[in-house]
Design a protein around this motif. Structure first.
Motif, PDB file in Angstrom:
ATOM      1  N   ILE A  78       0.846  -1.192   0.000  1.00 23.64           N
ATOM      2  CA  ILE A  78       0.000   0.000   0.000  1.00 23.64           C
ATOM      3  C   ILE A  78       0.883   1.244   0.000  1.00 23.64           C
ATOM      4  CG2 ILE A  78      -1.898   1.224   1.145  1.00 23.64           C
ATOM      5  CD1 ILE A  78      -2.598  -1.675   0.255  1.00 23.64           C
ATOM      6  N   GLY A  79       0.683   2.074  -1.025  1.00 12.91           N
ATOM      7  CA  GLY A  79       1.417   3.338  -1.103  1.00 12.91           C
ATOM      8  C   GLY A  79       0.555   4.471  -0.579  1.00 12.91           C
ATOM      9  N   GLN A  80       0.682   5.603  -1.233  1.00 17.27           N
ATOM     10  CA  GLN A  80      -0.052   6.805  -0.815  1.00 17.27           C
ATOM     11  C   GLN A  80      -1.571   6.580  -0.840  1.00 17.27           C
ATOM     12  OE1 GLN A  80       1.970   9.578  -0.135  1.00 17.27           O
ATOM     13  NE2 GLN A  80       0.114  10.317   0.836  1.00 17.27           N
ATOM     14  N   ILE A  81      -2.253   7.043   0.203  1.00 10.59           N
ATOM     15  CA  ILE A  81      -3.729   7.070   0.205  1.00 10.59           C
ATOM     16  C   ILE A  81      -4.148   8.524   0.385  1.00 10.59           C
ATOM     17  CG2 ILE A  81      -5.862   6.253   1.269  1.00 10.59           C
ATOM     18  CD1 ILE A  81      -4.337   3.878   2.418  1.00 10.59           C
ATOM     19  N   THR A  82      -4.868   9.052  -0.606  1.00 10.32           N
ATOM     20  CA  THR A  82      -5.380  10.420  -0.448  1.00 10.32           C
ATOM     21  C   THR A  82      -6.899  10.352  -0.407  1.00 10.32           C
ATOM     22  OG1 THR A  82      -5.296  10.734  -2.829  1.00 10.32           O
ATOM     23  CG2 THR A  82      -3.448  11.583  -1.572  1.00 10.32           C
ATOM     24  N   VAL A  83      -7.509  11.244   0.341  1.00 11.76           N
ATOM     25  CA  VAL A  83      -8.965  11.211   0.493  1.00 11.76           C
ATOM     26  C   VAL A  83      -9.584  12.577   0.220  1.00 11.76           C
ATOM     27  CG1 VAL A  83      -8.948   9.266   2.106  1.00 11.76           C
ATOM     28  CG2 VAL A  83      -8.837  11.595   3.017  1.00 11.76           C
ATOM     29  N   ARG A  84     -10.888  12.544  -0.045  1.00 12.83           N
ATOM     30  CA  ARG A  84     -11.714  13.725  -0.294  1.00 12.83           C
ATOM     31  C   ARG A  84     -11.660  14.686   0.907  1.00 12.83           C
ATOM     32  NH1 ARG A  84     -17.559  11.495  -1.277  1.00 12.83           N
ATOM     33  NH2 ARG A  84     -17.421  11.261   0.960  1.00 12.83           N
ATOM     34  N   GLU A  85     -12.189  15.881   0.750  1.00 10.66           N
ATOM     35  CA  GLU A  85     -12.112  16.897   1.822  1.00 10.66           C
ATOM     36  C   GLU A  85     -13.166  16.691   2.907  1.00 10.66           C
ATOM     37  OE1 GLU A  85     -12.995  18.018  -1.522  1.00 10.66           O
ATOM     38  OE2 GLU A  85     -10.889  17.513  -1.882  1.00 10.66           O
ATOM     39  N   TRP A  86     -14.046  15.728   2.718  1.00 11.29           N
ATOM     40  CA  TRP A  86     -15.035  15.463   3.763  1.00 11.29           C
ATOM     41  C   TRP A  86     -15.429  13.994   3.760  1.00 11.29           C
ATOM     42  CZ3 TRP A  86     -19.860  13.701   2.081  1.00 11.29           C
ATOM     43  CH2 TRP A  86     -20.135  13.859   0.706  1.00 11.29           C
ATOM     44  N   GLY A  87     -15.790  13.506   4.938  1.00 13.58           N
ATOM     45  CA  GLY A  87     -16.231  12.126   5.062  1.00 13.58           C
ATOM     46  C   GLY A  87     -17.539  12.053   5.832  1.00 13.58           C
ATOM     47  N   GLU A 203      -2.694   4.044  -3.942  1.00 16.95           N
ATOM     48  CA  GLU A 203      -1.624   3.518  -4.797  1.00 16.95           C
ATOM     49  C   GLU A 203      -1.149   2.169  -4.266  1.00 16.95           C
ATOM     50  OE1 GLU A 203       0.105   7.910  -6.118  1.00 16.95           O
ATOM     51  OE2 GLU A 203       1.433   6.510  -5.070  1.00 16.95           O
ATOM     52  N   THR A 204      -0.954   1.227  -5.177  1.00 16.46           N
ATOM     53  CA  THR A 204      -0.520  -0.110  -4.760  1.00 16.46           C
ATOM     54  C   THR A 204       0.556  -0.639  -5.702  1.00 16.46           C
ATOM     55  OG1 THR A 204      -2.117  -1.230  -6.203  1.00 16.46           O
ATOM     56  CG2 THR A 204      -2.862  -0.722  -3.976  1.00 16.46           C
ATOM     57  N   THR A 205       1.309  -1.610  -5.202  1.00 17.78           N
ATOM     58  CA  THR A 205       2.170  -2.444  -6.043  1.00 17.78           C
ATOM     59  C   THR A 205       1.742  -3.882  -5.785  1.00 17.78           C
ATOM     60  OG1 THR A 205       3.989  -0.880  -5.752  1.00 17.78           O
ATOM     61  CG2 THR A 205       4.553  -3.065  -6.620  1.00 17.78           C
ATOM     62  N   ILE A 206       1.423  -4.605  -6.853  1.00 18.93           N
ATOM     63  CA  ILE A 206       0.793  -5.925  -6.712  1.00 18.93           C
ATOM     64  C   ILE A 206       1.712  -7.000  -7.288  1.00 18.93           C
ATOM     65  CG2 ILE A 206      -1.232  -7.310  -7.301  1.00 18.93           C
ATOM     66  CD1 ILE A 206      -2.794  -4.652  -7.596  1.00 18.93           C
ATOM     67  N   THR A 207       2.058  -7.981  -6.456  1.00 22.86           N
ATOM     68  CA  THR A 207       3.024  -9.006  -6.860  1.00 22.86           C
ATOM     69  C   THR A 207       2.492 -10.395  -6.505  1.00 22.86           C
ATOM     70  OG1 THR A 207       4.748  -7.409  -6.235  1.00 22.86           O
ATOM     71  CG2 THR A 207       5.465  -9.679  -6.626  1.00 22.86           C
ATOM     72  N   VAL A 208       2.730 -11.341  -7.385  1.00 19.14           N
ATOM     73  CA  VAL A 208       2.357 -12.731  -7.092  1.00 19.14           C
ATOM     74  C   VAL A 208       3.530 -13.425  -6.411  1.00 19.14           C
ATOM     75  CG1 VAL A 208       1.636 -14.939  -8.080  1.00 19.14           C
ATOM     76  CG2 VAL A 208       0.910 -12.792  -9.158  1.00 19.14           C
ATOM     77  N   LEU A 209       3.264 -14.084  -5.286  1.00 20.29           N
ATOM     78  CA  LEU A 209       4.286 -14.899  -4.631  1.00 20.29           C
ATOM     79  C   LEU A 209       3.968 -16.364  -4.903  1.00 20.29           C
ATOM     80  CD1 LEU A 209       4.553 -13.129  -1.125  1.00 20.29           C
ATOM     81  CD2 LEU A 209       5.800 -12.600  -3.234  1.00 20.29           C
ATOM     82  N   LYS A 210       4.934 -17.038  -5.517  1.00 18.33           N
ATOM     83  CA  LYS A 210       4.766 -18.460  -5.837  1.00 18.33           C
ATOM     84  C   LYS A 210       5.342 -19.314  -4.713  1.00 18.33           C
ATOM     85  CE  LYS A 210       3.006 -18.314  -9.993  1.00 18.33           C
ATOM     86  NZ  LYS A 210       1.722 -18.974 -10.249  1.00 18.33           N
ATOM     87  N   GLY A 211       4.816 -20.510  -4.594  1.00 14.10           N
ATOM     88  CA  GLY A 211       5.376 -21.442  -3.629  1.00 14.10           C
ATOM     89  C   GLY A 211       5.069 -21.097  -2.193  1.00 14.10           C
ATOM     90  N   LYS A 212       4.056 -20.232  -1.975  1.00  8.70           N
ATOM     91  CA  LYS A 212       3.627 -19.921  -0.602  1.00  8.70           C
ATOM     92  C   LYS A 212       2.111 -20.011  -0.580  1.00  8.70           C
ATOM     93  CE  LYS A 212       7.368 -16.857  -0.566  1.00  8.70           C
ATOM     94  NZ  LYS A 212       8.434 -17.668  -0.060  1.00  8.70           N
ATOM     95  N   SER A 213       1.588 -20.369   0.558  1.00  4.60           N
ATOM     96  CA  SER A 213       0.133 -20.400   0.717  1.00  4.60           C
ATOM     97  C   SER A 213      -0.221 -19.868   2.087  1.00  4.60           C
ATOM     98  CB  SER A 213      -0.379 -21.838   0.603  1.00  4.60           C
ATOM     99  OG  SER A 213      -0.683 -22.129  -0.726  1.00  4.60           O
TER     100      SER A 213
END
Ligand code: CA
Ligand code: ZN
Length: 300
Positions: A78-87, A203-213
């Motif tokens: 998980i990279g940067q998280i930006t949000v709206r001006e109100w929730g 923002e994300t970086t998505i990677t597959v890890l093989k040989g693990k469960s």
């Protein structure tokens, strides 16, 4: 970096969903997300009792990750998280720990620069925006995004913030990953049933890890490891999260099950992601084990 707009979203994690993006392992994706109410609440006069509940908790996606196969692990940094001006914060009828002492009310909360929430004129506090819904498609029936499960989903885990790494079981070819339901802030347990519900970008970086469960979602932060488990009954959710951590400590830290148990009892923490009972949504618990000096990583 790939970009997915918030219109490309789904209300269920399903092996039958059509991917909105195809990526290679290791690529970056920015997800634009709607708030959990799909923006149906715009002011304090819009109450949860008047919205369409078939349109809650959208997850942007799904993303097809090339090479991801059942039994693999999907690593999501998980990279940067930006949000709206109100929730939006809301109480919910017959849901949450103190609903019997509350009126049904919507509260709009200004959020300054994704970093400070102004609860009212007197009360403001720093926030670290987090992701409520994150997961891969389950192997079996579709699961609505409002529910948590072994595939992830609405796990409402407030340690899933910028800098965290979420590990998810891959259950179907391509993983079919999605996320949404960003909160500017949410307390442990989400006792009232909502965080500061807010649209945003992740923002994300998505990677597959093989040989693990892994059997269920797992989270890494700079100083800790977390197992995450959900169940209708609180004690069962806690037990599953503890068993998952015990299994990892036995395998990676070379402990007997009893020694792992003893160590967890004195150095680890049971924490709650979501316990807004009474609620149809399962309780989500996590077990935190601090990263300890001289000991190996628990995953990858
Ligand atoms: Ca949520
Ligand atoms: Zn939410």
């Amino acid at each position: 970096m790939h970009y997915i707009p918030r219109e490309q979203s789904t209300f269920a994690f399903s092996k039958d969903n059509t991917p909105v993006l195809r990526i290679k392992s290791g690529e970056q994706v920015k997800f634009q997300t709607n708030d959990c109410f799909s923006n149906q609440i715009q002011s304090e006069s819009d109450l949860v009792t008047s919205i369409d509940f078939s349109k809650v908790n959208p997850a942007t996606g799904p993303v097809y990750v090339e090479g991801a196969m059942p039994g693999d692990v999907l690593k999501v940094e998980i990279g940067q998280i930006t949000v709206r001006e109100w929730g939006v914060i809301s109480t919910l009828p017959e849901m949450g720990v103190l609903w019997h002492r509350a009126e049904t009310r919507t509260k709009i909360v200004p959020v300054e620069n994704s970093s400070v929430a102004h609860f009212n004129e007197r009360i403001h506090f720093p926030v670290d925006p987090m992701i409520g819904v994150i997961g891969c498609a389950p192997a079996g029936d579709a699961v609505p995004c409002g529910l948590p499960g072994d595939h992830g989903g609405n796990i409402d885990n407030h340690v899933i913030t910028k800098g965290s790494i979420v590990y998810l079981p891959v259950n179907v070819e391509g993983a079919l990953f999605g996320l949404g339901d960003v909160h500017a802030s949410m307390g442990d347990g989400e006792i009232g049933g909502t965080g500061i519900e807010i649209a945003g970008e992740v923002e994300t970086t998505i990677t597959v890890l093989k040989g693990k469960s892994i059997p269920r979602p797992f989270v890494e932060t700079s100083d800790s490891w977390y197992t995450v488990a959900s169940h209708e009954e609180t004690q069962n959710a806690i037990q599953i999260a503890c068993e998952d951590m015990q299994d990892l400590l036995v395998e990676k830290w070379d402990l007997t099950p009893t020694d792992a148990y003893l160590l967890m009892s004195v150095a680890g923490d049971v924490q709650m992601c979501q316990c807004c009972k009474p609620s149809p949504v399962d309780v989500v618990s996590r077990f935190r084990m601090p990263k300890l000096e001289n000991l190996p990583r628990l995953l990858d």
